[in-house]
Design a protein around this motif. Structure first.
Motif, PDB file in Angstrom:
ATOM      1  N   PHE A 370      34.128  -9.916 -24.150  1.00  0.00           N
ATOM      2  CA  PHE A 370      33.765 -11.213 -23.566  1.00  0.00           C
ATOM      3  C   PHE A 370      32.813 -11.065 -22.381  1.00  0.00           C
ATOM      4  O   PHE A 370      31.836 -11.820 -22.266  1.00  0.00           O
ATOM      5  CB  PHE A 370      35.023 -11.973 -23.142  1.00  0.00           C
ATOM      6  N   ALA A 373      29.401  -9.918 -23.593  1.00  0.00           N
ATOM      7  CA  ALA A 373      28.661 -11.034 -24.183  1.00  0.00           C
ATOM      8  C   ALA A 373      28.080 -11.936 -23.097  1.00  0.00           C
ATOM      9  O   ALA A 373      26.969 -12.477 -23.247  1.00  0.00           O
ATOM     10  CB  ALA A 373      29.582 -11.825 -25.108  1.00  0.00           C
ATOM     11  N   LEU A 374      28.820 -12.095 -21.989  1.00  0.00           N
ATOM     12  CA  LEU A 374      28.321 -12.927 -20.891  1.00  0.00           C
ATOM     13  C   LEU A 374      27.047 -12.332 -20.287  1.00  0.00           C
ATOM     14  O   LEU A 374      26.074 -13.055 -20.014  1.00  0.00           O
ATOM     15  CB  LEU A 374      29.410 -13.054 -19.822  1.00  0.00           C
ATOM     16  N   MET A 377      24.171 -12.780 -22.703  1.00  0.00           N
ATOM     17  CA  MET A 377      23.692 -14.164 -22.751  1.00  0.00           C
ATOM     18  C   MET A 377      22.662 -14.411 -21.642  1.00  0.00           C
ATOM     19  O   MET A 377      21.597 -14.997 -21.890  1.00  0.00           O
ATOM     20  CB  MET A 377      24.866 -15.133 -22.601  1.00  0.00           C
ATOM     21  N   TYR A 378      22.969 -13.948 -20.416  1.00  0.00           N
ATOM     22  CA  TYR A 378      22.046 -14.170 -19.298  1.00  0.00           C
ATOM     23  C   TYR A 378      20.804 -13.279 -19.400  1.00  0.00           C
ATOM     24  O   TYR A 378      19.702 -13.700 -19.049  1.00  0.00           O
ATOM     25  CB  TYR A 378      22.763 -13.916 -17.971  1.00  0.00           C
ATOM     26  N   LYS A 381      18.178 -14.699 -22.141  1.00  0.00           N
ATOM     27  CA  LYS A 381      17.805 -16.115 -22.110  1.00  0.00           C
ATOM     28  C   LYS A 381      16.420 -16.381 -22.712  1.00  0.00           C
ATOM     29  O   LYS A 381      16.225 -17.395 -23.391  1.00  0.00           O
ATOM     30  CB  LYS A 381      17.863 -16.638 -20.673  1.00  0.00           C
ATOM     31  N   PHE A 385      19.560 -16.767 -26.391  1.00  0.00           N
ATOM     32  CA  PHE A 385      20.939 -16.382 -26.729  1.00  0.00           C
ATOM     33  C   PHE A 385      21.919 -17.407 -26.151  1.00  0.00           C
ATOM     34  O   PHE A 385      21.941 -17.647 -24.942  1.00  0.00           O
ATOM     35  CB  PHE A 385      21.261 -15.007 -26.141  1.00  0.00           C
ATOM     36  N   SER A 386      22.725 -18.030 -27.005  1.00  0.00           N
ATOM     37  CA  SER A 386      23.865 -18.811 -26.539  1.00  0.00           C
ATOM     38  C   SER A 386      25.052 -17.860 -26.358  1.00  0.00           C
ATOM     39  O   SER A 386      24.995 -16.692 -26.780  1.00  0.00           O
ATOM     40  CB  SER A 386      24.220 -19.898 -27.549  1.00  0.00           C
ATOM     41  N   TYR A 387      26.138 -18.352 -25.775  1.00  0.00           N
ATOM     42  CA  TYR A 387      27.295 -17.474 -25.590  1.00  0.00           C
ATOM     43  C   TYR A 387      27.897 -17.078 -26.933  1.00  0.00           C
ATOM     44  O   TYR A 387      28.362 -15.947 -27.111  1.00  0.00           O
ATOM     45  CB  TYR A 387      28.347 -18.142 -24.712  1.00  0.00           C
ATOM     46  N   PHE A 388      27.880 -17.989 -27.893  1.00  0.00           N
ATOM     47  CA  PHE A 388      28.409 -17.654 -29.213  1.00  0.00           C
ATOM     48  C   PHE A 388      27.560 -16.564 -29.869  1.00  0.00           C
ATOM     49  O   PHE A 388      28.098 -15.618 -30.466  1.00  0.00           O
ATOM     50  CB  PHE A 388      28.443 -18.892 -30.104  1.00  0.00           C
ATOM     51  N   ALA A 390      25.780 -14.364 -28.313  1.00  0.00           N
ATOM     52  CA  ALA A 390      26.046 -13.134 -27.564  1.00  0.00           C
ATOM     53  C   ALA A 390      27.378 -12.508 -27.988  1.00  0.00           C
ATOM     54  O   ALA A 390      27.488 -11.278 -28.100  1.00  0.00           O
ATOM     55  CB  ALA A 390      26.046 -13.426 -26.068  1.00  0.00           C
ATOM     56  N   LEU A 391      28.395 -13.351 -28.235  1.00  0.00           N
ATOM     57  CA  LEU A 391      29.671 -12.843 -28.737  1.00  0.00           C
ATOM     58  C   LEU A 391      29.499 -12.179 -30.101  1.00  0.00           C
ATOM     59  O   LEU A 391      30.064 -11.113 -30.376  1.00  0.00           O
ATOM     60  CB  LEU A 391      30.700 -13.968 -28.839  1.00  0.00           C
TER      61      LEU A 391
END
Length: 692
Positions: A370, A373-374, A377-378, A381, A385-388, A390-391
């Motif tokens: 998790f 993935a965070l 995501m950043y 950008k 990349f959305s968080y999903f 990235a996960l």
């Protein structure tokens, strides 16, 4: 009146017994110290830090060899920008930081090889890592400001080298801080001042260094062959050696590169496999043993505090409370009652350890997923990349699937990906192993049992398989079953005698038979006793080498303890449980049931700290060590020139066993005396003669 020549043999025999008991006491005290030693936590912190040191050195090299700023041409991105020359002061400070870090790591290696003492190596390491970290932090701070950045910001970016410097600085600071903590604990006397690394710990360190060297050298070669930037080649080498295989832009396209990939990838698989094997050996074997010991001790103390003298019960768990009383029981039955309760404590604590380890490793893996993935995501950008997403990207990377539909392209993302994937190696190794001990094992047992009900019926039929399943559901309950076990102490004595009597028919007892034919019955019994000891040592060696740790039934323990001279029917070597005391003493502590504060009195309880079911040794190891010590002392006694010492009566009588076997009275209680009792009686009689 003194009998000439009698005092000296008795004294020598008594001294031999005292030496043996003294050795056993020292052995028990040493095992207790190792069992209760809290320094294993510091040792694991220390070896973890030593392992991450070479990784941080590798990242420092990555931060030094390339420029920290890039120019982004129109229509391009930061991953394909043009490098901008760094100021000389940045290169100089960066180089000094690397020198401090390498010096700190070298001192660790010299301490590991015993070429540098702990008192000298530890300060050098701590100071070196602190200085390396602070210098890199200072550079990162300056590089993040307008003093270093070039305007306009949209056309310029920081390179992968900058982000590798951030990661290296963080690792250096964490390593130095935790090593300072362990050094303070050693200075206070909580830990040993010099951790003696095991072979697996040294191997893990050396293999980690070898992996980083192999990765960086491979990246250097392929960057030259394929025309990549060095840090892009590091990114490629990382996902290649870890078998993620994203593909995309960074794949070998030249014949030379594809040819070199074949041996490079095979070498990488071997190196990664060795690291994973060392992690399993270090953390999952030795660490599991230490963790199990602590859980066992905590559970034992909790159970002892639950003894209720009014109701004569003891609470094993929240839902499990059993009778605990010696009223109407023989000594052997009372000891067997203790044994079964301790075995239950052992089972529950081991179950808790397994699922606690699974919970911790699962939590670590989920945090890695998790939080990773965070960051992705950043960092990604610009790619949207959305968080999903990235996960999803982090998940297929953790499992080394590597579809290649999403790949990090930013400089921050590439640098973090290398560090994050290296963290994933030990995390997933530990998680998979813990799942093998719990979830996978339960699923495997369930599958086999389900197959016995359907396509692969059990040899004993469907009803037997159903009974096995029901037994597993209610396994571990101490109720009427345990009472029946406690009341069957007589049958365990029968088993002991039967097992000993079986040796009478062995063909290897030639010397004993020869002594019997000459009428030397004592020599015959001694030969028989030594033969039994040697045969049982051989059997225990097979149990020690077995992959699954063997646990013995009480009648087996009764047999082995009798061989080493500790009869379960003899209360002189036992501590009496204070089950008839109130719930707690006045000081709030649990009743003392066989803790290790006996001084030189060799007495123990199955529920005590010196119980064979406690400690860091497995049951076969504990028994093998004691039987080997007993056999060694017997050989020393037999080599003695003194006839009375040499022919002291052994605890196993071949003649009596033969007689009982022939008369059918194997179940009668054995009335033999141990060597210690004979010597003590002889010494006592001589003192009486002297006083007369």
């Amino acid at each position: 009146m003194n009998d000439p020549g009698l005092d000296e043999p008795a004294g020598a025999a008594a001294q031999d017994v005292n030496d043996t008991v003294h050795d056993e006491d020292e052995q028990a005290e040493q095992e207790e110290r190792e069992y209760l030693d809290p320094s294993y936590v510091a040792q694991y912190i220390d070896i973890t830090l030593r392992t991450f040191g070479p990784i941080a050195n590798g990242f420092s090299i990555c931060a030094l060899v390339e420029k920290w700023r890039v120019y982004i041409p129109p229509g391009s991105d930061e991953g394909h920008g043009s490098k901008i020359t760094d100021p000389k002061w940045l290169i100089a400070v960066n180089s000094v930081s690397l020198v401090f870090a390498l010096s700190a790591n070298i001192s660790l290696l010299l301490n590991m090889s015993r070429r540098l003492t702990f008192e000298i190596a530890q300060p050098i390491t701590i100071i070196g890592f602190y200085l390396a970290g602070f210098l890199l932090m200072a550079l990162v701070g300056v590089a993040s400001s307008s003093v270093f950045r070039i305007q306009p910001m949209e056309e310029h970016a920081l390179s992968q080298a900058y982000y590798y410097a951030i990661i290296a600085a963080g690792i250096y600071f964490i390593i130095a801080s935790l090593m300072a903590f362990t050094a303070f604990g050693a200075w206070k006397g909580h830990y040993a001042r010099d951790f003696r690394l095991t072979a697996s710990q040294r191997t893990l360190m050396l293999q980690t260094i070898a992996f980083m060297v192999y990765l960086l050298i491979g990246a250097l070669i392929f960057s030259y062959v394929e025309g990549w930037m060095f840090l892009d080649a590091v990114f490629w080498a990382n996902f290649t050696l870890l078998t993620i295989g994203f593909g995309g832009e960074f794949v070998p396209k030249t014949h030379t590169g594809r040819s070199l990939l074949i041996p490079y990838a095979i070498g990488g698989l071997v190196t990664v496999g060795l690291v994973i094997g060392s992690i399993r050996s270090l953390i999952l074997e030795h660490g599991k043993q230490k963790m199990a010991a602590r859980f066992m001790e905590v559970k034992r103390q909790k159970v002892l505090k639950s003894i209720d003298g009014d109701t004569q019960t003891i609470r094993i768990s929240l839902w499990e409370k059993v009778e605990f009383s010696s009223k109407g029981l023989t000594e052997a039955q009372r000891r067997e009652q203790e044994f079964h309760i301790m075995r239950r404590v052992q089972t529950l604590s081991e179950r808790k350890r397994r699922y606690t380890a699974l919970a911790l490793s699962t939590t670590a893996a989920m945090l890695l997923w998790f939080l990773g993935a965070l960051v992705f995501m950043y960092s990604e950008k610009p790619q949207g990349f959305s968080y999903f997403v990235a996960l999803y990207y982090a998940y297929v990377s953790l499992l080394t699937i590597g579809y290649g539909d999403y790949v990090v392209e930013s400089n921050a993302g590439k640098a973090f990906m290398v560090f994050w994937s290296l963290l994933a190696v030990p995390t997933l190794t530990i998680l998979i192993s813990n799942m093998g001990d719990t979830v996978i094992k339960a699923f495997k047992d369930f599958t086999i049992w389900l197959g016995s009900l359907t396509v692969l019926p059990d040899e004993e039929g469907l009803s037997a398989a159903l009974k096995v399943g029901w037994t597993r559901i209610k396994s571990g309950k101490i109720g009427e079953e345990e009472k029946e076990k406690a009341s069957s102490a007589g049958s365990t004595e029968n088993r002991t005698e039967d097992r000993l009597a079986a040796y009478i028919e062995e063909e290897e007892l030639g010397k004993a038979t020869e002594a019997d034919s000459h009428g030397d019955y004592l020599e015959r019994d001694i030969r028989f006793y030594h033969f039994v000891l040697a045969k049982e040592v051989r059997k225990l060696m097979k149990d020690v080498e077995s992959s699954a740790a063997k646990q013995y039934e009480y009648h087996e323990w009764q047999y082995y303890l009798r061989l080493i001279g500790q009869d379960e029917n003899d209360p002189s070597h036992h501590r009496q449980p204070k089950a008839n005391t109130p719930h707690k003493h006045d000081d709030g502590e649990a009743p003392d049931i066989g803790s290790a504060d006996d001084g030189k009195k060799h007495a123990w309880s199955w529920l005590g700290i010196r119980s064979p079911l406690m400690g860091n040794q497995s049951e076969p190891q504990w028994l093998l060590q004691r039987l080997a010590m007993k056999l060694e002392s017997e050989m020393r006694r037999m080599s003695s020139s003194d006839e009375k010492v040499r022919k002291a009566k052994p605890p196993i009588s071949m003649a009596e066993l033969r007689k009982r076997k022939g008369s059918g009275k194997v179940s009668e209680e054995t009335q033999t005396r141990t060597l210690q009792e004979d010597v003590e009686a002889t010494a006592l009689s001589q003192r009486a003669v002297k006083s007369g």
